[in-house]
Scaffold this active site. Sequence first.
Site, PDB file in Angstrom:
ATOM      1  N   ARG A   1       0.834  -1.221   0.000  1.00 58.40           N
ATOM      2  CA  ARG A   1       0.000   0.000   0.000  1.00 58.40           C
ATOM      3  C   ARG A   1       0.861   1.260   0.000  1.00 58.40           C
ATOM      4  O   ARG A   1       0.530   2.260  -0.635  1.00 58.40           O
ATOM      5  CB  ARG A   1      -0.950  -0.023   1.201  1.00 58.40           C
ATOM      6  CG  ARG A   1      -1.994  -1.127   1.125  1.00 58.40           C
ATOM      7  CD  ARG A   1      -2.918  -1.111   2.332  1.00 58.40           C
ATOM      8  NE  ARG A   1      -3.716   0.108   2.379  1.00 58.40           N
ATOM      9  CZ  ARG A   1      -4.335   0.539   3.490  1.00 58.40           C
ATOM     10  NH1 ARG A   1      -4.202  -0.128   4.628  1.00 58.40           N
ATOM     11  NH2 ARG A   1      -5.057   1.638   3.472  1.00 58.40           N
TER      12      ARG A   1
ATOM     13  N   HIS B   1      -6.000   7.412  12.097  1.00 56.91           N
ATOM     14  CA  HIS B   1      -5.668   5.985  11.957  1.00 56.91           C
ATOM     15  C   HIS B   1      -4.212   5.785  11.588  1.00 56.91           C
ATOM     16  O   HIS B   1      -3.826   4.697  11.141  1.00 56.91           O
ATOM     17  CB  HIS B   1      -6.579   5.341  10.897  1.00 56.91           C
ATOM     18  CG  HIS B   1      -7.984   5.170  11.370  1.00 56.91           C
ATOM     19  ND1 HIS B   1      -9.010   4.802  10.537  1.00 56.91           N
ATOM     20  CD2 HIS B   1      -8.546   5.335  12.595  1.00 56.91           C
ATOM     21  CE1 HIS B   1     -10.140   4.726  11.232  1.00 56.91           C
ATOM     22  NE2 HIS B   1      -9.882   5.059  12.478  1.00 56.91           N
TER      23      HIS B   1
ATOM     24  N   CYS C   1       8.316   2.029  16.280  1.00 54.66           N
ATOM     25  CA  CYS C   1       9.236   1.019  16.840  1.00 54.66           C
ATOM     26  C   CYS C   1       8.586   0.328  18.032  1.00 54.66           C
ATOM     27  O   CYS C   1       8.191   0.987  19.007  1.00 54.66           O
ATOM     28  CB  CYS C   1      10.543   1.690  17.281  1.00 54.66           C
ATOM     29  SG  CYS C   1      11.739   0.510  17.987  1.00 54.66           S
TER      30      CYS C   1
ATOM     31  N   ASN D   1     -20.952  12.117  -0.139  1.00 50.88           N
ATOM     32  CA  ASN D   1     -20.555  10.725  -0.323  1.00 50.88           C
ATOM     33  C   ASN D   1     -21.110  10.195  -1.646  1.00 50.88           C
ATOM     34  O   ASN D   1     -22.152  10.654  -2.112  1.00 50.88           O
ATOM     35  CB  ASN D   1     -21.081   9.877   0.839  1.00 50.88           C
ATOM     36  CG  ASN D   1     -20.256   8.615   1.053  1.00 50.88           C
ATOM     37  OD1 ASN D   1     -19.054   8.675   1.274  1.00 50.88           O
ATOM     38  ND2 ASN D   1     -20.922   7.467   0.954  1.00 50.88           N
TER      39      ASN D   1
HETATM   40  N1  APR Z   1     -16.539   9.967  -3.948  1.00 55.47           N
HETATM   41  C1  APR Z   1     -17.166  10.000  -2.741  1.00 55.47           C
HETATM   42  N2  APR Z   1     -17.383   8.903  -1.976  1.00 55.47           N
HETATM   43  C2  APR Z   1     -16.931   7.733  -2.468  1.00 55.47           C
HETATM   44  C3  APR Z   1     -16.269   7.614  -3.711  1.00 55.47           C
HETATM   45  C4  APR Z   1     -16.085   8.801  -4.461  1.00 55.47           C
HETATM   46  N3  APR Z   1     -15.477   8.796  -5.666  1.00 55.47           N
HETATM   47  N4  APR Z   1     -15.965   6.300  -3.908  1.00 55.47           N
HETATM   48  C5  APR Z   1     -16.414   5.630  -2.826  1.00 55.47           C
HETATM   49  N5  APR Z   1     -17.011   6.482  -1.959  1.00 55.47           N
HETATM   50  C6  APR Z   1     -17.619   6.170  -0.664  1.00 55.47           C
HETATM   51  C7  APR Z   1     -18.354   4.846  -0.622  1.00 55.47           C
HETATM   52  O1  APR Z   1     -19.723   5.024  -1.013  1.00 55.47           O
HETATM   53  C8  APR Z   1     -18.234   4.471   0.860  1.00 55.47           C
HETATM   54  O2  APR Z   1     -19.333   4.984   1.604  1.00 55.47           O
HETATM   55  O3  APR Z   1     -16.581   6.070   0.274  1.00 55.47           O
HETATM   56  C9  APR Z   1     -16.952   5.180   1.320  1.00 55.47           C
HETATM   57  C10 APR Z   1     -15.807   4.223   1.576  1.00 55.47           C
HETATM   58  O4  APR Z   1     -16.165   3.396   2.649  1.00 55.47           O
HETATM   59  P1  APR Z   1     -15.103   2.331   3.214  1.00 55.47           P
HETATM   60  O5  APR Z   1     -14.529   1.550   2.083  1.00 55.47           O
HETATM   61  O6  APR Z   1     -15.787   1.623   4.335  1.00 55.47           O
HETATM   62  O7  APR Z   1     -13.913   3.233   3.788  1.00 55.47           O
HETATM   63  P2  APR Z   1     -13.902   4.071   5.134  1.00 55.47           P
HETATM   64  O8  APR Z   1     -15.263   4.577   5.463  1.00 55.47           O
HETATM   65  O9  APR Z   1     -12.807   5.048   5.009  1.00 55.47           O
HETATM   66  O10 APR Z   1     -13.474   2.966   6.234  1.00 55.47           O
HETATM   67  C11 APR Z   1     -13.307   3.437   7.564  1.00 55.47           C
HETATM   68  O11 APR Z   1     -12.477   1.268   8.189  1.00 55.47           O
HETATM   69  O12 APR Z   1     -11.223  -0.556   7.632  1.00 55.47           O
HETATM   70  C12 APR Z   1     -11.232   0.584   8.391  1.00 55.47           C
HETATM   71  O13 APR Z   1      -9.358   1.785   9.108  1.00 55.47           O
HETATM   72  C13 APR Z   1     -10.121   1.525   7.979  1.00 55.47           C
HETATM   73  O14 APR Z   1     -10.149   3.936   7.955  1.00 55.47           O
HETATM   74  C14 APR Z   1     -10.853   2.787   7.531  1.00 55.47           C
HETATM   75  C15 APR Z   1     -12.196   2.659   8.214  1.00 55.47           C
END
Ligand code: APR
Length: 232
Positions: A59, A109, A117, A201
């Site tokens: 990553r 996060h 370390c 979103n």
């Molecule tokens: N523009 C706006 N929103 C978007 C886009 C976009 N182009 N593409 C995807 N999304 C939205 C999706 O609809 C979803 O609601 O972004 C969100 C991503 O959700 P997740 O994949 O669950 O990511 P996140 O919410 O950041 O996860 C939170 O979970 O696994 C842990 O630590 C990790 O920080 C992360 C936390």
Amino acid sequence: MNRPRNIVVLTGAGISAESGIETFRAADGLWAQHRIEDVCTPGGFRRNPGLVQGFYDMRRAALAGVVPNAAHEALALLDAEWPGEFLLVTQNVDDLHDRAGSKRLLHMHGELKRALCTACGAASPWDAPLSNSPPCPRCGATRLRPDIVWFEEMPYHMDAIDAALSSCDLFVSIGTSGAVYPAAGFVSQARRAGAATLELNLDPSAGTPLFGEARHGPASVLVPAWVDELLG
Ligand code: APR
């Protein structure tokens, strides 16, 4: 929405999606390819540190091929121009907000480009693989791990985040599914403080019903438009 003074913005993986970074819970996302308990928990690291180091090395290396998008740039502009209090809290561990120029920024996060370390506790800027057990810049021990907050661990900067939420009058959530606490609870904290709340979103999220206003679409379109509205 009255003109706010103190703004808190929360971002999640969705703000980086259009830069080419995978989100977690999309059908083909990171958690469809890897088990959280294997690569994102302290137990997973104890059981198989090589697998975890390799996951984060992959990553981290991917960051070289991506750039901030219009949403990151718009938030950096707002950070620079906003006269009142402003805090950007990101759940993301990529460096796209940093590279876009955001200053009033907290990574709750952790960050792919930092290493922690496990011998002396020092966190250091880091941009190289950890799989080959490099020495800690401070103590020399070969016990470095990614400076990432895994599940079951306490996010960073919670005191500062709680203080900002208790005094904000606008809370905006961008690109997050609202699936993980404490971030998923920020909207309720802001509402208790009397703040207006806005969700930007791609799709409705688990938190959408809690927001005073929700706009759905790509962050690269919604965020610049919202910042333009705000800065006038
Ligand atoms: N523009 C706006 N929103 C978007 C886009 C976009 N182009 N593409 C995807 N999304 C939205 C999706 O609809 C979803 O609601 O972004 C969100 C991503 O959700 P997740 O994949 O669950 O990511 P996140 O919410 O950041 O996860 C939170 O979970 O696994 C842990 O630590 C990790 O920080 C992360 C936390």
